[in-house]
Design a protein around this motif. Sequence first.
Motif, PDB file in Angstrom:
ATOM      1  N   THR B 393     -17.583  -2.307   7.626  1.00  0.00           N
ATOM      2  CA  THR B 393     -17.588  -3.758   7.375  1.00  0.00           C
ATOM      3  C   THR B 393     -16.915  -4.537   8.500  1.00  0.00           C
ATOM      4  N   GLY B 394     -16.217  -3.819   9.390  1.00  0.00           N
ATOM      5  CA  GLY B 394     -15.502  -4.514  10.463  1.00  0.00           C
ATOM      6  C   GLY B 394     -14.287  -5.259   9.947  1.00  0.00           C
ATOM      7  N   ARG B 395     -13.780  -4.874   8.777  1.00  0.00           N
ATOM      8  CA  ARG B 395     -12.583  -5.530   8.247  1.00  0.00           C
ATOM      9  C   ARG B 395     -11.345  -4.729   8.601  1.00  0.00           C
ATOM     10  N   LYS B 396     -10.176  -5.357   8.363  1.00  0.00           N
ATOM     11  CA  LYS B 396      -8.907  -4.693   8.653  1.00  0.00           C
ATOM     12  C   LYS B 396      -8.546  -3.739   7.525  1.00  0.00           C
ATOM     13  N   PHE B 397      -7.811  -2.700   7.865  1.00  0.00           N
ATOM     14  CA  PHE B 397      -7.178  -1.898   6.829  1.00  0.00           C
ATOM     15  C   PHE B 397      -5.694  -2.242   6.910  1.00  0.00           C
ATOM     16  N   THR B 398      -5.314  -3.229   6.099  1.00  0.00           N
ATOM     17  CA  THR B 398      -4.008  -3.860   6.269  1.00  0.00           C
ATOM     18  C   THR B 398      -2.861  -2.943   5.860  1.00  0.00           C
ATOM     19  N   LYS B 399      -1.659  -3.348   6.221  1.00  0.00           N
ATOM     20  CA  LYS B 399      -0.439  -2.601   5.861  1.00  0.00           C
ATOM     21  C   LYS B 399      -0.359  -2.375   4.358  1.00  0.00           C
ATOM     22  N   SER B 400      -0.608  -3.456   3.593  1.00  0.00           N
ATOM     23  CA  SER B 400      -0.486  -3.307   2.141  1.00  0.00           C
ATOM     24  C   SER B 400      -1.546  -2.348   1.605  1.00  0.00           C
ATOM     25  N   MET B 401      -2.723  -2.332   2.234  1.00  0.00           N
ATOM     26  CA  MET B 401      -3.758  -1.380   1.834  1.00  0.00           C
ATOM     27  C   MET B 401      -3.296   0.046   2.118  1.00  0.00           C
ATOM     28  N   GLN B 402      -2.601   0.225   3.255  1.00  0.00           N
ATOM     29  CA  GLN B 402      -2.136   1.575   3.581  1.00  0.00           C
ATOM     30  C   GLN B 402      -1.133   2.064   2.540  1.00  0.00           C
ATOM     31  N   ILE B 403      -0.246   1.150   2.125  1.00  0.00           N
ATOM     32  CA  ILE B 403       0.743   1.531   1.109  1.00  0.00           C
ATOM     33  C   ILE B 403       0.026   1.869  -0.207  1.00  0.00           C
ATOM     34  N   LEU B 404      -0.916   0.987  -0.580  1.00  0.00           N
ATOM     35  CA  LEU B 404      -1.688   1.258  -1.798  1.00  0.00           C
ATOM     36  C   LEU B 404      -2.424   2.589  -1.694  1.00  0.00           C
ATOM     37  N   SER B 470      -4.893   5.724 -10.879  1.00  0.00           N
ATOM     38  CA  SER B 470      -5.177   6.001  -9.477  1.00  0.00           C
ATOM     39  C   SER B 470      -6.601   5.567  -9.106  1.00  0.00           C
ATOM     40  N   ALA B 471      -7.537   5.879 -10.001  1.00  0.00           N
ATOM     41  CA  ALA B 471      -8.934   5.521  -9.738  1.00  0.00           C
ATOM     42  C   ALA B 471      -9.091   4.010  -9.626  1.00  0.00           C
ATOM     43  N   MET B 472      -8.356   3.265 -10.468  1.00  0.00           N
ATOM     44  CA  MET B 472      -8.482   1.806 -10.433  1.00  0.00           C
ATOM     45  C   MET B 472      -7.885   1.235  -9.138  1.00  0.00           C
ATOM     46  N   ILE B 473      -6.785   1.854  -8.668  1.00  0.00           N
ATOM     47  CA  ILE B 473      -6.224   1.422  -7.379  1.00  0.00           C
ATOM     48  C   ILE B 473      -7.267   1.643  -6.275  1.00  0.00           C
ATOM     49  N   LEU B 474      -7.929   2.780  -6.361  1.00  0.00           N
ATOM     50  CA  LEU B 474      -8.944   3.068  -5.338  1.00  0.00           C
ATOM     51  C   LEU B 474     -10.074   2.044  -5.390  1.00  0.00           C
ATOM     52  N   ILE B 475     -10.505   1.711  -6.606  1.00  0.00           N
ATOM     53  CA  ILE B 475     -11.576   0.725  -6.732  1.00  0.00           C
ATOM     54  C   ILE B 475     -11.131  -0.606  -6.098  1.00  0.00           C
ATOM     55  N   TYR B 476      -9.865  -0.962  -6.324  1.00  0.00           N
ATOM     56  CA  TYR B 476      -9.329  -2.192  -5.726  1.00  0.00           C
ATOM     57  C   TYR B 476      -9.414  -2.118  -4.190  1.00  0.00           C
ATOM     58  N   ILE B 477      -8.998  -0.960  -3.636  1.00  0.00           N
ATOM     59  CA  ILE B 477      -9.058  -0.806  -2.174  1.00  0.00           C
ATOM     60  C   ILE B 477     -10.501  -0.911  -1.685  1.00  0.00           C
ATOM     61  N   VAL B 478     -11.414  -0.294  -2.434  1.00  0.00           N
ATOM     62  CA  VAL B 478     -12.832  -0.325  -2.036  1.00  0.00           C
ATOM     63  C   VAL B 478     -13.342  -1.760  -2.026  1.00  0.00           C
ATOM     64  N   VAL B 479     -13.042  -2.508  -3.110  1.00  0.00           N
ATOM     65  CA  VAL B 479     -13.533  -3.894  -3.194  1.00  0.00           C
ATOM     66  C   VAL B 479     -12.932  -4.741  -2.066  1.00  0.00           C
ATOM     67  N   MET B 480     -11.624  -4.566  -1.841  1.00  0.00           N
ATOM     68  CA  MET B 480     -10.977  -5.336  -0.779  1.00  0.00           C
ATOM     69  C   MET B 480     -11.597  -5.042   0.587  1.00  0.00           C
ATOM     70  N   THR B 481     -11.686  -3.766   0.935  1.00  0.00           N
ATOM     71  CA  THR B 481     -12.175  -3.439   2.281  1.00  0.00           C
ATOM     72  C   THR B 481     -13.660  -3.728   2.425  1.00  0.00           C
ATOM     73  N   MET B 482     -14.359  -3.775   1.299  1.00  0.00           N
ATOM     74  CA  MET B 482     -15.783  -4.047   1.400  1.00  0.00           C
ATOM     75  C   MET B 482     -16.054  -5.551   1.525  1.00  0.00           C
ATOM     76  N   PHE B 483     -15.303  -6.357   0.742  1.00  0.00           N
ATOM     77  CA  PHE B 483     -15.665  -7.783   0.676  1.00  0.00           C
ATOM     78  C   PHE B 483     -14.566  -8.752   1.090  1.00  0.00           C
ATOM     79  N   LEU B 484     -13.300  -8.408   0.913  1.00  0.00           N
ATOM     80  CA  LEU B 484     -12.277  -9.449   0.939  1.00  0.00           C
ATOM     81  C   LEU B 484     -11.261  -9.373   2.075  1.00  0.00           C
ATOM     82  N   SER B 485     -10.970  -8.168   2.548  1.00  0.00           N
ATOM     83  CA  SER B 485      -9.952  -8.068   3.601  1.00  0.00           C
ATOM     84  C   SER B 485     -10.375  -8.883   4.816  1.00  0.00           C
ATOM     85  N   PRO B 486      -9.377  -9.396   5.581  1.00  0.00           N
ATOM     86  CA  PRO B 486      -9.739 -10.189   6.756  1.00  0.00           C
ATOM     87  C   PRO B 486     -10.482  -9.341   7.790  1.00  0.00           C
ATOM     88  N   LYS B 487     -11.353  -9.996   8.528  1.00  0.00           N
ATOM     89  CA  LYS B 487     -12.103  -9.304   9.572  1.00  0.00           C
ATOM     90  C   LYS B 487     -11.160  -8.868  10.687  1.00  0.00           C
TER      91      LYS B 487
END
Lengths: 155, 550, 40
Positions: B393-404, B470-487
């Motif tokens: 997606t060309g988005r960032k994998f942010t610090k908070s995503m790494q912690i999550l 754990s699965a729900m956290i992963l779904i959150y990460i997937v949704v963020m990196t797919m649609f919402l995280s900054p480019k």
Amino acid sequence: MHLHKFEKIWLTFGIVALAVFLGVVGVSAFSQDHTPAGGMDTIDPKKVNETAPFDKPGVTQLDDDTYQVAIVAMAFGYNAPDLKVPAGKEIIFKVTSTDVVHSFTIDNTKVNMMVVPGRITTKSYTFDKPGKYLILCNEYCGTGHHMMFNEIEVY
Amino acid sequence: MIAAQDRKIALWNIGVAYTAFLIGTLCGLLQVFIRNDALQLPAWLDYYQILTAHGVLLALIFTTFFIFGFFITGMSKSLGAFGPKVRLFSWIGFWVTLLGTVMATVMIVSGEASVLYTFYAPLKGSGWFYVGLALVIVGTWISSFALVGHYIVWRKTHKGELSPLFAFMTITTIILWIIACLGVVATVLFQYIPWAFGWTDTINVELSRSLFWYFGHPLVYFWLLPAYMAWYVIVPKLLGVKVFSDSLARLSFVLFILFSIPVGFHHQLTEPGISNFWKFLQVVLTFMVIIPSLMTAFSMFATFEISGRKKGGTGLFGWFKKLPWKDVRFTSIFIAMAFFIPGGAGGIINASFQLNEVVHNTLWIVGHFHITVGTPVAMTFMGMTFWLIPYLTGRKFTKSMQILGFVQIITWSIGMLLMSTAQHVLGLLGAPRRTAYSGYNGHESALEWFDGILTNHVTMAVGGSILFLSAMILIYIVVMTMFLSPKAVKPEEIVEFPMAESDKESTPKWLENWWIWIGIAVFLIVAAYAIPLSHMIHHAPPGSEGFKTW
Amino acid sequence: MSKKDDHANVDLRGTLISVFFVGVVIVAMWVIVYSMYVAR
């Protein structure tokens, strides 16, 4: 394709270990008759109740040291009246199904048999200790699968 | 970055994979609560319906779509952008697989196919369930042939050259998959579908089981090999080293083509209709397929040690501390590998002929595949998700995503450790798998199983709940990196596809002569299966009518 | 064989010990279940 000396040591160890495992189970199976449940006999699944030995399910004494137990499995139970067998004698279990696939599994023993319609599963086992053993079905057979159980008494 | 159109295909595959993951893990959560008597289901829903959905959606659908998303991305990266035909067929394959998935899922949810993901005859689901399954397989074949086409084009323009390691491994996995599916396609197309629609009255049960397991065991290698690909090709890059040995990596993969298929009888060791000779022959072949995994274990530790020593680790284990533990992409895969040690060891036990009687169809088996496909494979996929989606997606994998990400893999590990240990011990005690309840009217033996500190329903429920979190956290990460995280804008923010270099100068060319491997594989399959299968056909008992026992 | 694929001089003592740890897990688990089988 070069192998590091340690990789050769590791693979040799691994392959030898696997060969030992196979040797142990193979020798025990084929020279001491410790083979898993099985058998090549077939039966018409619609005529189970009129085919021997399933026309008279239950315990039959074959000779002084051998008993046969014939069991018909069906959703969700076993047709196996009066299951009482002696300890220390060879018991030959013969099981078949009138409908779907089941299992005939006696808790805490080596008796763990898949029951396939059209086939007769055979397993020979000798109980060491008297007591009441739980029989259960461990192959999913429908809504009542977890209600499919029975008991065998060893005296 | 790879071509935009290729990224789109990969992202759709991954999106479907995680949709299946969401529903499948929810079903898993419901199961532990039902078994724990903590949940009463509405009348239209029952345990076995949920269990079927859990198995199909996670074991078959999540894995398959994720694997194709990974393959498409990696093949486009290592061999270049897809041509128009490859793209077209990748899309057709995707849609056909998705159509099949939706059909099968609708049938499961509507209660027309509570037959579990092994769908053993003569349980008879709706004909459309089997059509759905067939479409899933056909769809994956179309996607597979698209990738094979892409590879052939590359080979033609690079005469005499060995293909990149990633492409080689992808093609190996696809060859394995296509040969394996022949069994399930045969039984679904020629046995189940005509029977389920009433065109034939009866079915040859033992034959259908054998054809299913001809497919069922290589199926687990279809899950495992993409994880091994990450271990061989991605991990060295994360560690800053090259692939340990290109030739050994390729050799271990071709060994999987040879030995992962003629082994299905080890799932049928306690059933009638197969003589002990053929069972034991396939047990021996099963043990052969352990060898490439032993090779893989060595390559992995060697990669770690070489990397750690390069970074200044000394002594016997100094290298261990130098591994990049703060990199979630690495730590996830490391934990995945660690789980595979008892996982693989358990597999050896399952296949050990009469030892199978101790574990067959007990909860041990459920524990076994949660620490094989459920963690080594699934957590490798999770670890890849952390960079694969941002890369696409060309988005960032942010610090908070790494912690999550860390929270996610650690919770998954804890949950799985609790649940699978409980399942392994319960299975050894004798508790059966696939049961809504296992109280047996309060039978003494059944009560004893669940008496331990670790072996009680509460442990399983706690494990299952942590896993769902754990699965729900992963779904959150997937949704963020797919649609919402900054480019990602700055060069250091751009997420890369970590693909290690592999020296192939000294790799023998014959390793990539596929016809040799396909030839030997066919020979072994015929040797292991021809006689027992023909006996099943020619000496078949009267067939079985269908039953709907749910 | 070219030097590139030659790992003869790499120090892999830690690897050897690690894989043998894997080997011990395999053998130990197998022996436990085998003895359970025999006891039943």
